[in-house]
Motif scaffolding. Sequence first.
Motif, PDB file in Angstrom:
ATOM      1  N   VAL A   1     -77.999   9.315   1.279  1.00  0.00           N
ATOM      2  CA  VAL A   1     -78.929   9.744   0.309  1.00  0.00           C
ATOM      3  C   VAL A   1     -79.378   8.592  -0.295  1.00  0.00           C
ATOM      4  O   VAL A   1     -78.566   7.785  -0.945  1.00  0.00           O
ATOM      5  CB  VAL A   1     -78.221  11.025  -0.368  1.00  0.00           C
ATOM      6  CG1 VAL A   1     -79.404  10.947  -1.844  1.00  0.00           C
ATOM      7  CG2 VAL A   1     -78.159  12.168   0.171  1.00  0.00           C
TER       8      VAL A   1
ATOM      9  N   SER B   1     -80.619   6.859  -3.684  1.00  0.00           N
ATOM     10  CA  SER B   1     -80.904   7.426  -5.127  1.00  0.00           C
ATOM     11  C   SER B   1     -80.382   6.504  -5.994  1.00  0.00           C
ATOM     12  O   SER B   1     -79.586   5.666  -5.755  1.00  0.00           O
ATOM     13  CB  SER B   1     -80.011   8.693  -5.163  1.00  0.00           C
ATOM     14  OG  SER B   1     -79.688   9.157  -6.257  1.00  0.00           O
TER      15      SER B   1
ATOM     16  N   PHE C   1     -80.085  12.124  -6.477  1.00  0.00           N
ATOM     17  CA  PHE C   1     -78.960  12.579  -5.362  1.00  0.00           C
ATOM     18  C   PHE C   1     -78.707  13.912  -5.467  1.00  0.00           C
ATOM     19  O   PHE C   1     -78.391  14.580  -4.561  1.00  0.00           O
ATOM     20  CB  PHE C   1     -77.974  11.765  -5.472  1.00  0.00           C
ATOM     21  CG  PHE C   1     -76.903  11.981  -6.328  1.00  0.00           C
ATOM     22  CD1 PHE C   1     -75.916  12.872  -6.416  1.00  0.00           C
ATOM     23  CD2 PHE C   1     -76.986  11.383  -7.622  1.00  0.00           C
ATOM     24  CE1 PHE C   1     -75.078  13.293  -7.508  1.00  0.00           C
ATOM     25  CE2 PHE C   1     -76.047  11.486  -8.674  1.00  0.00           C
ATOM     26  CZ  PHE C   1     -75.309  12.275  -8.616  1.00  0.00           C
TER      27      PHE C   1
ATOM     28  N   SER D   1     -73.182  14.282 -11.002  1.00  0.00           N
ATOM     29  CA  SER D   1     -72.317  14.367 -10.243  1.00  0.00           C
ATOM     30  C   SER D   1     -71.313  15.799 -10.353  1.00  0.00           C
ATOM     31  O   SER D   1     -70.982  16.384  -9.541  1.00  0.00           O
ATOM     32  CB  SER D   1     -71.143  13.385 -10.379  1.00  0.00           C
ATOM     33  OG  SER D   1     -71.699  12.080  -9.791  1.00  0.00           O
TER      34      SER D   1
ATOM     35  N   ILE E   1     -74.003   7.661  -1.028  1.00  0.00           N
ATOM     36  CA  ILE E   1     -75.180   7.312  -1.978  1.00  0.00           C
ATOM     37  C   ILE E   1     -75.349   5.940  -2.082  1.00  0.00           C
ATOM     38  O   ILE E   1     -74.568   5.172  -2.232  1.00  0.00           O
ATOM     39  CB  ILE E   1     -75.177   8.020  -3.488  1.00  0.00           C
ATOM     40  CG1 ILE E   1     -74.632   9.502  -3.328  1.00  0.00           C
ATOM     41  CG2 ILE E   1     -76.223   7.947  -4.155  1.00  0.00           C
ATOM     42  CD1 ILE E   1     -75.528  10.311  -2.729  1.00  0.00           C
TER      43      ILE E   1
ATOM     44  N   HIS F   1     -70.637   7.599  -4.156  1.00  0.00           N
ATOM     45  CA  HIS F   1     -71.379   6.644  -4.607  1.00  0.00           C
ATOM     46  C   HIS F   1     -71.173   5.201  -4.281  1.00  0.00           C
ATOM     47  O   HIS F   1     -70.057   4.851  -3.996  1.00  0.00           O
ATOM     48  CB  HIS F   1     -71.259   6.535  -6.236  1.00  0.00           C
ATOM     49  CG  HIS F   1     -71.946   8.077  -6.803  1.00  0.00           C
ATOM     50  ND1 HIS F   1     -73.264   8.083  -6.967  1.00  0.00           N
ATOM     51  CD2 HIS F   1     -71.496   9.119  -7.043  1.00  0.00           C
ATOM     52  CE1 HIS F   1     -73.490   9.264  -7.620  1.00  0.00           C
ATOM     53  NE2 HIS F   1     -72.087  10.032  -7.596  1.00  0.00           N
TER      54      HIS F   1
ATOM     55  N   THR G   1     -74.624   8.653 -14.056  1.00  0.00           N
ATOM     56  CA  THR G   1     -74.656   9.494 -12.786  1.00  0.00           C
ATOM     57  C   THR G   1     -73.502  10.640 -13.188  1.00  0.00           C
ATOM     58  O   THR G   1     -73.362  11.532 -12.180  1.00  0.00           O
ATOM     59  CB  THR G   1     -74.266   8.992 -11.515  1.00  0.00           C
ATOM     60  OG1 THR G   1     -72.882   8.014 -11.616  1.00  0.00           O
ATOM     61  CG2 THR G   1     -75.235   8.256 -10.982  1.00  0.00           C
TER      62      THR G   1
ATOM     63  N   VAL H   1     -69.002  13.300  -1.903  1.00  0.00           N
ATOM     64  CA  VAL H   1     -70.084  12.419  -1.984  1.00  0.00           C
ATOM     65  C   VAL H   1     -69.351  10.955  -2.573  1.00  0.00           C
ATOM     66  O   VAL H   1     -68.582  10.992  -3.223  1.00  0.00           O
ATOM     67  CB  VAL H   1     -70.770  12.956  -3.351  1.00  0.00           C
ATOM     68  CG1 VAL H   1     -71.446  11.805  -3.941  1.00  0.00           C
ATOM     69  CG2 VAL H   1     -71.665  14.059  -2.735  1.00  0.00           C
TER      70      VAL H   1
END
Length: 247
Positions: free
Chosen positions: A114, A116, A121, A149, A95, A71, A145, A69
């Motif tokens: 995504v 978010s 997310f 996460s 993200i 961000h 986050t 992922v």
Amino acid sequence: MTEFTVGDRVAWVYAYGSYAEQIVLPAANAVPAPDDIPDDVAASLMMQGITAHHFVTEAADIQPGQTTVVHAAAGGLGQKLTQLIKARGGTVIGIVSGAQKADTARQAGADHIVLSTGAAFVEPVLDLTDGEGVHAVFDGGGETTFHASMSVLRRHGLLLYYGAVLGAAPMVNLRELPRSIKISYPVFRDHIPTREALLRHSADLFDLVRNKNLAPGIGHRYPLDAAAKAHRDIESRATTGKLLLLP
């Protein structure tokens, strides 16, 4: 040091006072800028490029087949992380905070997008990974986050947290870490502790650009006297890519 002569093109990192037409900096902080790398590309690579390179090669050591992922995937660092993860054979769930940034993240190579803000997310990421979670999360979002996460990491997954500039670092109770996950706060200087390391990693970045595995992702250029506007634009979170000041 006799590596440089008058008129050489150089790029550098960590030189206070760089918001200027001319500066004085230690020669050890500078690297030769190759003739085939334009000034704006070299400038865009040094801090964010070396940071992203540190994250994916040493702090996380992304391997082929791993899912991650990223961000703020449309930002300057997010785009570089995405491209470097893809170059190492990984999968990227990007993200982004709004639909207008989705295309930018997708063009950088994100496999999934995504939309978010905050912790929204979590469910989409778990759905994309069949509930197993990801191998690594690159989180510059700060405390808003951080805990979310952690919740999308698979067993022994790694959270790379670099959001301290956005507020106080979250408090962590080690006994509450789920699934034996690991947390790293990767420090830029640990990637280039010596001049030899700085030259080696910057040369690798220039090669990645030559091989079309890394694009600078420059979002906007500002004249030097518009530095205040550049900072306001960054704070607005409406920008994408790397922002440059031009003397």
